[in-house]
Design a protein around this motif. Structure first.
Motif, PDB file in Angstrom:
ATOM      1  N   ALA A   6      35.398 -68.535 -31.635  1.00 16.43           N
ATOM      2  CA  ALA A   6      36.540 -67.896 -32.677  1.00 16.43           C
ATOM      3  C   ALA A   6      37.196 -68.745 -33.014  1.00 16.43           C
ATOM      4  CB  ALA A   6      37.125 -65.985 -32.172  1.00 16.43           C
ATOM      5  N   GLN A   7      38.398 -69.018 -32.847  1.00 11.40           N
ATOM      6  CA  GLN A   7      38.677 -69.876 -33.204  1.00 11.40           C
ATOM      7  C   GLN A   7      38.302 -70.496 -33.914  1.00 11.40           C
ATOM      8  OE1 GLN A   7      42.329 -71.267 -30.391  1.00 11.40           O
ATOM      9  NE2 GLN A   7      41.794 -70.190 -29.545  1.00 11.40           N
ATOM     10  N   GLN A   8      37.217 -71.058 -33.489  1.00  9.80           N
ATOM     11  CA  GLN A   8      36.526 -72.248 -34.127  1.00  9.80           C
ATOM     12  C   GLN A   8      35.613 -72.330 -35.764  1.00  9.80           C
ATOM     13  OE1 GLN A   8      34.316 -74.023 -31.611  1.00  9.80           O
ATOM     14  NE2 GLN A   8      35.469 -75.336 -30.600  1.00  9.80           N
ATOM     15  N   ILE A   9      35.965 -70.740 -35.337  1.00 11.73           N
ATOM     16  CA  ILE A   9      34.963 -70.041 -36.712  1.00 11.73           C
ATOM     17  C   ILE A   9      36.892 -69.616 -38.105  1.00 11.73           C
ATOM     18  CG2 ILE A   9      34.078 -67.915 -37.233  1.00 11.73           C
ATOM     19  CD1 ILE A   9      32.650 -67.443 -34.183  1.00 11.73           C
ATOM     20  N   PHE A  10      37.454 -69.561 -37.397  1.00 12.48           N
ATOM     21  CA  PHE A  10      38.765 -68.661 -38.201  1.00 12.48           C
ATOM     22  C   PHE A  10      39.076 -70.259 -38.634  1.00 12.48           C
ATOM     23  CE2 PHE A  10      43.036 -68.875 -38.842  1.00 12.48           C
ATOM     24  CZ  PHE A  10      43.195 -66.914 -39.485  1.00 12.48           C
ATOM     25  N   LEU A  11      38.804 -71.282 -38.297  1.00 15.25           N
ATOM     26  CA  LEU A  11      40.070 -72.193 -38.271  1.00 15.25           C
ATOM     27  C   LEU A  11      38.672 -72.661 -39.685  1.00 15.25           C
ATOM     28  CD1 LEU A  11      42.018 -74.810 -38.912  1.00 15.25           C
ATOM     29  CD2 LEU A  11      40.630 -75.877 -37.444  1.00 15.25           C
ATOM     30  N   ALA A  12      36.965 -72.680 -39.613  1.00 11.94           N
ATOM     31  CA  ALA A  12      36.115 -73.470 -40.413  1.00 11.94           C
ATOM     32  C   ALA A  12      35.986 -72.245 -41.780  1.00 11.94           C
ATOM     33  CB  ALA A  12      34.565 -73.645 -39.657  1.00 11.94           C
ATOM     34  N   ALA A  13      36.542 -71.169 -41.724  1.00  8.62           N
ATOM     35  CA  ALA A  13      36.467 -70.436 -42.952  1.00  8.62           C
ATOM     36  C   ALA A  13      37.562 -70.691 -43.859  1.00  8.62           C
ATOM     37  CB  ALA A  13      36.117 -68.696 -42.614  1.00  8.62           C
ATOM     38  N   PHE A  14      38.509 -69.891 -43.035  1.00 12.29           N
ATOM     39  CA  PHE A  14      40.644 -70.601 -43.588  1.00 12.29           C
ATOM     40  C   PHE A  14      39.941 -72.668 -44.516  1.00 12.29           C
ATOM     41  CE2 PHE A  14      44.541 -72.176 -43.934  1.00 12.29           C
ATOM     42  CZ  PHE A  14      44.718 -71.038 -43.972  1.00 12.29           C
ATOM     43  N   ASN A  15      39.933 -72.928 -43.941  1.00  9.65           N
ATOM     44  CA  ASN A  15      39.635 -74.772 -44.729  1.00  9.65           C
ATOM     45  C   ASN A  15      38.618 -74.144 -45.117  1.00  9.65           C
ATOM     46  OD1 ASN A  15      42.031 -75.786 -42.618  1.00  9.65           O
ATOM     47  ND2 ASN A  15      39.908 -76.034 -41.353  1.00  9.65           N
ATOM     48  N   ALA A  16      37.746 -73.523 -45.190  1.00  2.75           N
ATOM     49  CA  ALA A  16      36.936 -73.944 -46.473  1.00  2.75           C
ATOM     50  C   ALA A  16      37.705 -73.467 -47.402  1.00  2.75           C
ATOM     51  CB  ALA A  16      34.666 -73.528 -46.014  1.00  2.75           C
ATOM     52  N   ALA A  17      37.341 -71.637 -47.521  1.00  8.30           N
ATOM     53  CA  ALA A  17      38.197 -70.856 -48.109  1.00  8.30           C
ATOM     54  C   ALA A  17      38.913 -71.475 -48.874  1.00  8.30           C
ATOM     55  CB  ALA A  17      38.968 -69.345 -47.723  1.00  8.30           C
ATOM     56  N   GLN A  18      40.586 -72.617 -48.382  1.00  8.83           N
ATOM     57  CA  GLN A  18      41.708 -73.000 -49.157  1.00  8.83           C
ATOM     58  C   GLN A  18      40.994 -73.956 -49.869  1.00  8.83           C
ATOM     59  OE1 GLN A  18      44.851 -73.802 -46.308  1.00  8.83           O
ATOM     60  NE2 GLN A  18      45.764 -72.879 -48.023  1.00  8.83           N
ATOM     61  N   SER A  19      39.547 -74.775 -49.095  1.00  3.96           N
ATOM     62  CA  SER A  19      38.850 -75.872 -50.070  1.00  3.96           C
ATOM     63  C   SER A  19      38.486 -75.398 -51.405  1.00  3.96           C
ATOM     64  CB  SER A  19      37.603 -76.688 -49.901  1.00  3.96           C
ATOM     65  OG  SER A  19      38.387 -77.094 -48.039  1.00  3.96           O
ATOM     66  N   ASN A  20      38.070 -74.457 -51.268  1.00  2.00           N
ATOM     67  CA  ASN A  20      37.586 -73.363 -52.481  1.00  2.00           C
ATOM     68  C   ASN A  20      38.585 -72.369 -53.644  1.00  2.00           C
ATOM     69  OD1 ASN A  20      34.423 -73.905 -52.051  1.00  2.00           O
ATOM     70  ND2 ASN A  20      34.509 -72.715 -50.173  1.00  2.00           N
ATOM     71  N   GLY A  21      39.993 -73.045 -53.540  1.00  7.13           N
ATOM     72  CA  GLY A  21      40.346 -72.668 -53.979  1.00  7.13           C
ATOM     73  C   GLY A  21      41.326 -71.009 -53.878  1.00  7.13           C
ATOM     74  N   SER A  22      41.532 -70.750 -52.650  1.00  9.00           N
ATOM     75  CA  SER A  22      41.819 -69.554 -51.760  1.00  9.00           C
ATOM     76  C   SER A  22      43.600 -69.886 -51.770  1.00  9.00           C
ATOM     77  CB  SER A  22      41.317 -69.218 -50.916  1.00  9.00           C
ATOM     78  OG  SER A  22      40.507 -67.986 -51.180  1.00  9.00           O
ATOM     79  N   ASN A  23      44.983 -69.352 -51.804  1.00  5.87           N
ATOM     80  CA  ASN A  23      45.522 -69.132 -51.026  1.00  5.87           C
ATOM     81  C   ASN A  23      45.582 -68.825 -49.846  1.00  5.87           C
ATOM     82  OD1 ASN A  23      46.559 -66.599 -50.907  1.00  5.87           O
ATOM     83  ND2 ASN A  23      47.203 -66.209 -53.244  1.00  5.87           N
ATOM     84  N   GLU A  24      46.871 -69.173 -49.280  1.00  4.69           N
ATOM     85  CA  GLU A  24      46.920 -68.973 -48.029  1.00  4.69           C
ATOM     86  C   GLU A  24      46.198 -67.595 -47.707  1.00  4.69           C
ATOM     87  OE1 GLU A  24      50.076 -69.926 -43.982  1.00  4.69           O
ATOM     88  OE2 GLU A  24      50.005 -71.208 -45.421  1.00  4.69           O
ATOM     89  N   GLU A  25      46.750 -66.864 -48.274  1.00  6.22           N
ATOM     90  CA  GLU A  25      46.737 -65.272 -47.713  1.00  6.22           C
ATOM     91  C   GLU A  25      45.539 -64.907 -48.275  1.00  6.22           C
ATOM     92  OE1 GLU A  25      48.193 -60.257 -49.591  1.00  6.22           O
ATOM     93  OE2 GLU A  25      49.566 -62.626 -49.691  1.00  6.22           O
ATOM     94  N   GLY A  26      44.563 -65.380 -48.840  1.00 13.44           N
ATOM     95  CA  GLY A  26      43.470 -65.290 -49.007  1.00 13.44           C
ATOM     96  C   GLY A  26      42.251 -65.534 -47.942  1.00 13.44           C
TER      97      GLY A  26
END
Length: 81
Positions: free
Chosen positions: A21-41
């Motif tokens: 689940a940590q791996q899922i979280f990390l991958a999704a978080f990094n992908a979202a930030q790469s796509n321009g999301s701020n940290e909260e998003g």
């Protein structure tokens, strides 16, 4: 938070989530930030990704959801033409 490994996730996330689940979280978080999301998003997107496969248990730790065999074992039938 520009996470590169699960070891860099905040302690509360590492304590609550199993490694997968940590791996899922990390991958999704990094992908979202790469796509321009701020940290909260990015955090919201990451938690939603985790919630697709995991749910909180009675002990407060997250566990993998039971597979829905009706979805995974659907039979495909032909229309009969």
């Amino acid at each position: 938070m520009a996470d590169k490994t699960i070891n860099e996730l905040p302690g509360e996330i590492r304590e609550q989530l199993p490694e997968h689940a940590q791996q899922i979280f990390l991958a999704a978080f990094n992908a979202a930030q790469s796509n321009g999301s701020n940290e909260e998003g990015a955090r919201e997107i990451a938690w939603n990704s985790v919630k697709n496969e995991y749910e909180p248990g009675s002990d407060g730790k997250w566990q993998r959801k039971a597979e829905d065999t009706a979805i995974h074992n659907k039979a495909v039938t032909s229309g009969g033409n």
